[in-house]
Design a protein around this motif. Structure first.
Motif, mmCIF file in Angstrom:
data_model
loop_
_atom_site.group_PDB
_atom_site.id
_atom_site.type_symbol
_atom_site.label_atom_id
_atom_site.label_comp_id
_atom_site.label_asym_id
_atom_site.label_seq_id
_atom_site.Cartn_x
_atom_site.Cartn_y
_atom_site.Cartn_z
ATOM 1 N N LYS A 5 0.835 -1.208 0.000
ATOM 2 C CA LYS A 5 0.000 0.000 0.000
ATOM 3 C C LYS A 5 0.865 1.251 0.000
ATOM 4 N N GLU A 6 1.913 1.257 0.820
ATOM 5 C CA GLU A 6 2.809 2.409 0.887
ATOM 6 C C GLU A 6 3.491 2.639 -0.462
ATOM 7 N N ARG A 7 3.917 1.542 -1.087
ATOM 8 C CA ARG A 7 4.555 1.659 -2.389
ATOM 9 C C ARG A 7 3.586 2.208 -3.420
ATOM 10 N N SER A 8 2.340 1.735 -3.397
ATOM 11 C CA SER A 8 1.332 2.214 -4.338
ATOM 12 C C SER A 8 1.059 3.697 -4.152
ATOM 13 N N LEU A 9 0.950 4.136 -2.904
ATOM 14 C CA LEU A 9 0.713 5.554 -2.622
ATOM 15 C C LEU A 9 1.908 6.396 -3.067
ATOM 16 N N HIS A 10 3.102 5.878 -2.836
ATOM 17 C CA HIS A 10 4.328 6.565 -3.249
ATOM 18 C C HIS A 10 4.350 6.751 -4.762
ATOM 19 N N GLU A 11 4.078 5.681 -5.495
ATOM 20 C CA GLU A 11 4.113 5.746 -6.953
ATOM 21 C C GLU A 11 3.046 6.685 -7.492
ATOM 22 N N GLU A 12 1.850 6.621 -6.916
ATOM 23 C CA GLU A 12 0.763 7.485 -7.372
ATOM 24 C C GLU A 12 1.109 8.953 -7.152
ATOM 25 N N ALA A 13 1.679 9.255 -5.989
ATOM 26 C CA ALA A 13 2.027 10.644 -5.672
ATOM 27 C C ALA A 13 3.092 11.178 -6.628
ATOM 28 N N TRP A 14 4.158 10.406 -6.859
ATOM 29 C CA TRP A 14 5.223 10.858 -7.759
ATOM 30 C C TRP A 14 4.716 11.010 -9.184
ATOM 31 N N ALA A 15 3.847 10.084 -9.598
ATOM 32 C CA ALA A 15 3.317 10.167 -10.964
ATOM 33 C C ALA A 15 2.506 11.439 -11.170
ATOM 34 N N GLN A 16 1.850 11.918 -10.120
ATOM 35 C CA GLN A 16 1.023 13.118 -10.225
ATOM 36 C C GLN A 16 1.848 14.392 -10.363
ATOM 37 N N TYR A 18 5.370 14.496 -11.339
ATOM 38 C CA TYR A 18 6.702 14.311 -11.929
ATOM 39 C C TYR A 18 7.157 15.482 -12.809
ATOM 40 N N PRO A 19 6.265 16.205 -13.535
ATOM 41 C CA PRO A 19 6.797 17.354 -14.280
ATOM 42 C C PRO A 19 7.416 18.413 -13.360
ATOM 43 N N LEU A 20 6.865 18.533 -12.160
ATOM 44 C CA LEU A 20 7.404 19.502 -11.203
ATOM 45 C C LEU A 20 8.698 18.996 -10.578
ATOM 46 N N THR A 21 8.750 17.710 -10.227
ATOM 47 C CA THR A 21 9.981 17.179 -9.644
ATOM 48 C C THR A 21 11.092 17.102 -10.679
ATOM 49 N N VAL A 47 20.177 3.735 -13.096
ATOM 50 C CA VAL A 47 19.638 3.010 -11.942
ATOM 51 C C VAL A 47 18.566 3.863 -11.259
ATOM 52 N N GLY A 48 17.363 3.305 -11.167
ATOM 53 C CA GLY A 48 16.253 4.070 -10.599
ATOM 54 C C GLY A 48 15.852 5.187 -11.538
ATOM 55 N N CYS A 49 15.613 4.840 -12.797
ATOM 56 C CA CYS A 49 15.376 5.857 -13.834
ATOM 57 C C CYS A 49 14.057 6.584 -13.670
ATOM 58 N N GLY A 50 13.147 6.056 -12.844
ATOM 59 C CA GLY A 50 11.903 6.753 -12.557
ATOM 60 C C GLY A 50 11.075 7.019 -13.796
ATOM 61 N N THR A 51 10.564 8.238 -13.899
ATOM 62 C CA THR A 51 9.651 8.583 -14.988
ATOM 63 C C THR A 51 10.365 9.040 -16.257
ATOM 64 N N ASP A 72 14.114 0.231 -13.202
ATOM 65 C CA ASP A 72 13.377 0.746 -12.055
ATOM 66 C C ASP A 72 12.448 -0.353 -11.556
ATOM 67 N N VAL A 73 12.211 -0.363 -10.250
ATOM 68 C CA VAL A 73 11.336 -1.376 -9.664
ATOM 69 C C VAL A 73 9.865 -1.049 -9.865
ATOM 70 N N SER A 74 9.562 0.200 -10.252
ATOM 71 C CA SER A 74 8.182 0.656 -10.374
ATOM 72 C C SER A 74 7.676 0.568 -11.812
ATOM 73 N N GLY A 75 6.713 -0.320 -12.032
ATOM 74 C CA GLY A 75 6.088 -0.392 -13.339
ATOM 75 C C GLY A 75 5.325 0.862 -13.688
ATOM 76 N N ALA A 76 4.745 1.515 -12.673
ATOM 77 C CA ALA A 76 3.994 2.751 -12.908
ATOM 78 C C ALA A 76 4.913 3.850 -13.431
ATOM 79 N N PHE A 77 6.102 3.973 -12.855
ATOM 80 C CA PHE A 77 7.058 4.970 -13.331
ATOM 81 C C PHE A 77 7.518 4.643 -14.746
ATOM 82 N N LEU A 78 7.771 3.367 -14.991
ATOM 83 C CA LEU A 78 8.260 2.965 -16.310
ATOM 84 C C LEU A 78 7.201 3.160 -17.391
ATOM 85 N N ASP A 79 5.924 3.065 -17.037
ATOM 86 C CA ASP A 79 4.869 3.350 -18.011
ATOM 87 C C ASP A 79 4.977 4.789 -18.508
#
Length: 263
Positions: A5-16, A18-21, A47-51, A72-79
């Protein structure tokens, strides 16, 4: 289940946001790229290429004759990264844990990471894995956070909101230069350079900065785990950011080590 759950919330937040980060962290990664001095035709592991912003920056430097592989370990980021890089034939993406990903030995001229190396369960094993992937002339380059106390970007919102005592220290696990050197030497690296770098970073004005700080970073993690805190800390954060706003831009200091090594 809690970790999922924590990982899912983390990925969702960063995906929202990412243009700002991207805007916020780009300059930190560019410091590493300058230190690596990549050449056209080089092969690089991100390593950890993110979005995907760093993938694009790497691809520009190695050119179409080079190769960039992002892991990256996150499929959401890689999408997201896949959509951003789909016109680049020399960028490939792998969903895996970089600590254990199995790639052919001696494959890369460089291993790069922008803030993607601080959460490994076994850092020694991770860097030993990277060392094996490098060519005999290969180089490692990454940036990592220095201490929380050095990083206004996280410290100021935590102090403003009264949440300093709840801060997760994991992102600052590489804040000790001696520890970094020990890990890299143990993994077989040499010519290790660990350079402190401070950068006033910005993702925009007050509203953009609030959007980022309440979703990601040290305060963002606390609010994600306890959403009821959002309305409580937002006005406190807004007040201090208004005081720090220079024209229409809020700049907060980010403190990192820029680390390079060879094999």
């Amino acid at each position: 289940m809690k970790g999922d759950k924590e990982r899912s919330l983390h990925e969702e937040a960063w995906a929202q946001v990412y243009p700002l980060t991207d805007r916020q962290f780009s300059a930190l990664g560019l410091q590493v790229l300058e230190a690596l001095a990549l050449q056209a035709g080089d092969s690089v592991l991100d390593v950890g290429c993110g979005t995907g912003q760093s993938l694009l920056q790497l691809a520009e430097r190695v050119g179409p004759t080079g190769l960039v592989i992002g892991v990256d370990v996150s499929g959401a980021f890689l999408d997201i990264a896949k959509k951003r890089t789909r016109s680049f034939q020399h960028i490939n993406l792998i969903e895996a844990d970089a600590q254990t990903v199995a790639l052919p030995p001696g494959s890369f001229d460089a291993v790069f990471s922008r803030l993607g190396i601080m959460a490994f369960e076994d850092p020694a094993a991770a860097f030993a894995n990277f060392q094996k992937m490098l060519k005999p002339s290969g180089k490692l380059g990454f940036c990592c956070w220095r201490s929380l106390q050095d990083n206004e970007l996280d410290l100021l919102p935590l102090e403003a909101s009264g949440m300093l005592s709840r801060a997760d220290q994991t992102p600052f696990s590489f804040s000790d230069a001696a520890y970094i050197r020990q890990i890299l030497k143990g993994a077989g690296f040499q010519d290790i350079a660990i350079i402190p770098h401070d950068e006033p970073v910005s993702c925009g004005g007050v509203e953009e900065t609030i959007a980022v700080l309440l979703k990601v970073g040290a305060l963002g993690k606390i609010v994600r785990e306890d959403p009821n805190l959002g309305p409580q800390v937002e006005p406190l954060l807004r007040q201090v950011l208004i005081e720090r706003c220079d024209g229409e831009i809020v700049r907060l200091n980010a403190s990192v080590f820029v680390v390079t090594a060879s094999i």
